[in-house]
Scaffold this active site. Structure first.
Site, short mmCIF file in Angstrom:
data_model
loop_
_atom_site.label_atom_id
_atom_site.label_comp_id
_atom_site.label_asym_id
_atom_site.label_seq_id
_atom_site.Cartn_x
_atom_site.Cartn_y
_atom_site.Cartn_z
N ASP A 9 4.80 7.89 -6.66
CA ASP A 9 4.03 7.52 -5.46
C ASP A 9 4.49 8.40 -4.30
O ASP A 9 5.59 8.95 -4.33
CB ASP A 9 4.24 6.04 -5.10
CG ASP A 9 3.42 5.63 -3.87
OD1 ASP A 9 2.21 5.93 -3.82
OD2 ASP A 9 3.98 5.02 -2.94
N SER A 10 3.64 8.50 -3.28
CA SER A 10 4.04 9.25 -2.08
C SER A 10 5.27 8.61 -1.45
O SER A 10 6.03 9.29 -0.77
CB SER A 10 2.88 9.25 -1.08
OG SER A 10 2.56 7.92 -0.72
N TYR A 41 0.74 10.35 2.51
CA TYR A 41 -0.22 11.34 2.02
C TYR A 41 -1.64 11.06 2.55
O TYR A 41 -2.51 11.92 2.47
CB TYR A 41 -0.32 11.27 0.49
CG TYR A 41 0.77 11.97 -0.30
CD1 TYR A 41 1.95 12.42 0.28
CD2 TYR A 41 0.59 12.17 -1.68
CE1 TYR A 41 2.93 13.04 -0.48
CE2 TYR A 41 1.57 12.80 -2.44
CZ TYR A 41 2.73 13.22 -1.85
OH TYR A 41 3.69 13.84 -2.61
N CYS A 72 -0.40 5.73 -7.04
CA CYS A 72 -0.81 6.03 -5.67
C CYS A 72 -2.30 6.36 -5.72
O CYS A 72 -2.72 7.25 -6.48
CB CYS A 72 -0.02 7.24 -5.17
SG CYS A 72 -0.56 7.88 -3.58
N ASN A 73 -3.08 5.63 -4.96
CA ASN A 73 -4.53 5.87 -4.97
C ASN A 73 -4.88 7.23 -4.40
O ASN A 73 -5.78 7.91 -4.87
CB ASN A 73 -5.24 4.78 -4.16
CG ASN A 73 -5.24 3.46 -4.89
OD1 ASN A 73 -6.18 3.15 -5.60
ND2 ASN A 73 -4.19 2.69 -4.74
N GLU A 157 5.21 1.06 6.34
CA GLU A 157 6.39 1.93 6.17
C GLU A 157 7.39 1.72 7.32
O GLU A 157 8.57 1.94 7.16
CB GLU A 157 5.97 3.40 6.08
CG GLU A 157 5.12 3.68 4.85
CD GLU A 157 5.80 4.56 3.81
OE1 GLU A 157 6.63 5.38 4.19
OE2 GLU A 157 5.47 4.40 2.62
N CYS A 191 -5.08 0.79 -2.15
CA CYS A 191 -3.86 1.51 -1.77
C CYS A 191 -2.70 0.65 -2.22
O CYS A 191 -2.69 -0.57 -1.95
CB CYS A 191 -3.82 1.73 -0.26
SG CYS A 191 -2.22 2.36 0.31
N THR A 192 -1.75 1.26 -2.90
CA THR A 192 -0.68 0.45 -3.50
C THR A 192 0.25 -0.16 -2.45
O THR A 192 1.00 -1.09 -2.76
CB THR A 192 0.13 1.30 -4.50
OG1 THR A 192 0.58 2.50 -3.85
CG2 THR A 192 -0.71 1.67 -5.69
N HIS A 193 0.20 0.33 -1.22
CA HIS A 193 1.00 -0.29 -0.15
C HIS A 193 0.44 -1.65 0.28
O HIS A 193 1.18 -2.48 0.79
CB HIS A 193 0.99 0.59 1.10
CG HIS A 193 1.96 1.73 1.07
ND1 HIS A 193 1.84 2.78 0.20
CD2 HIS A 193 3.07 1.98 1.81
CE1 HIS A 193 2.83 3.64 0.42
NE2 HIS A 193 3.59 3.17 1.38
#
Ligand code: DGL
Length: 272
Positions: A9-10, A41, A72-73, A157, A191-193
């Protein structure tokens, strides 16, 4: 020789997918790589996301991985096709790179009753139109509405996602999505976040709307993939080890990563 499964992932978001994968498939060895030094990203160009993702995939290959999951999408949307078509052929038959968009789009058309789906994602994923294209492929009658949420990843983040600042942006972006069509009855967290914002998103969505996060879905599809591809599965070693690498300083990564992973993480630094 068999090696670990690589999870890329980013940054941190892929950990929400990884925790589901390893809970379903605990027997395998895994290496997680977060490109935190260059994240996010989400607003980067196609060329940059492709270049960064390819570097990370090559790194995971050089560490013994034969199968790499882009958790990561943004990377799945902007880099996966190029990597599969242009780069993988140089590596030979037993190297594979899979993404998170396809497993989601294969299923989502079975969940909607109205045939109207909303996608919440980074600006990069939205611009790529990957969700619309893939969903049309599997479910030609389904309509897809997208909303870019450029502030959500930075809020997460920076650990601001539980505060009131996040409410403002979550409400604003959900309102913009729902204003596109009355019929939306299923919303995908593309989005995985975003699963860290699940509670807030749920609060601002009408209760009758189904909310889909990706972690468990991707894990189920990976288990199915490994069953259907014994020739790839044979290259995945089974020693139950987990190693974490970050392009940032490990202290920073470890502190934040546990929020996404649900348990303490001890990472090592990796220079690309
Ligand atoms: N987690 C990534 C995704 O699923 C996005 C984070 C970023 O913008 O780097 O799209």
């Amino acid at each position: 020789m068999a090696g670990p499964i690589g999870i890329f992932d980013s940054g941190y978001g892929g950990l929400t997918v990884f925790r589901e994968i390893e809970s379903l498939l605990p027997e395998y060895d895994y290496i997680y790589l977060g490109d935190n030094a260059r994240a996010p990203y989400g607003a980067r160009s196609f060329e940059t996301v492709y270049r960064f993702t390819l570097e990370c995939v090559k790194q995971l290959f050089s560490m013994g991985c034969r199968l790499v999951i882009l958790a990561c999408n943004t990377a799945s949307a902007k880099a996966l096709r190029n990597i599969q078509q242009l780069d993988l052929p140089q590596y030979g038959a037993h190297y594979r790179v899979l993404g998170v968009i396809r497993p989601t789009t294969e299923i989502v058309g079975h969940i909607t009753r109205t045939g109207c789906i909303g996608i919440l994602a980074t600006p990069g994923t939205v611009k790529s139109l990957s969700y619309s294209i893939e969903i049309q492929h599997f479910f030609p009658n389904v309509r897809v509405y997208q909303q870019a949420c450029p502030m959500w990843v930075p809020l997460i983040e920076n650990d601001e996602h539980t505060g009131p600042g996040a409410d403002y942006f979550v409400e604003k972006d959900l309102r913009a999505l729902l204003a596109q069509a009355d019929c939306i009855d299923t919303v995908v967290l593309g989005c995985t976040h975003y699963s860290l914002l699940l509670e807030k998103i749920r609060r601002y969505l009408p209760p009758e709307i189904t909310l889909m996060a990706q972690g468990r879905l991707v894990a189920d599809r990976l288990a199915d993939y490994l069953r259907r591809h014994p020739e790839i599965e044979a290259y995945c070693s089974k020693g139950e080890t987990r190693r974490f690498f970050t392009t940032e300083t490990p202290e920073i990564f470890d502190e934040k990563a546990s929020r996404f992973y649900g348990r303490p993480v001890q990472s090592q630094h990796l220079s690309l």
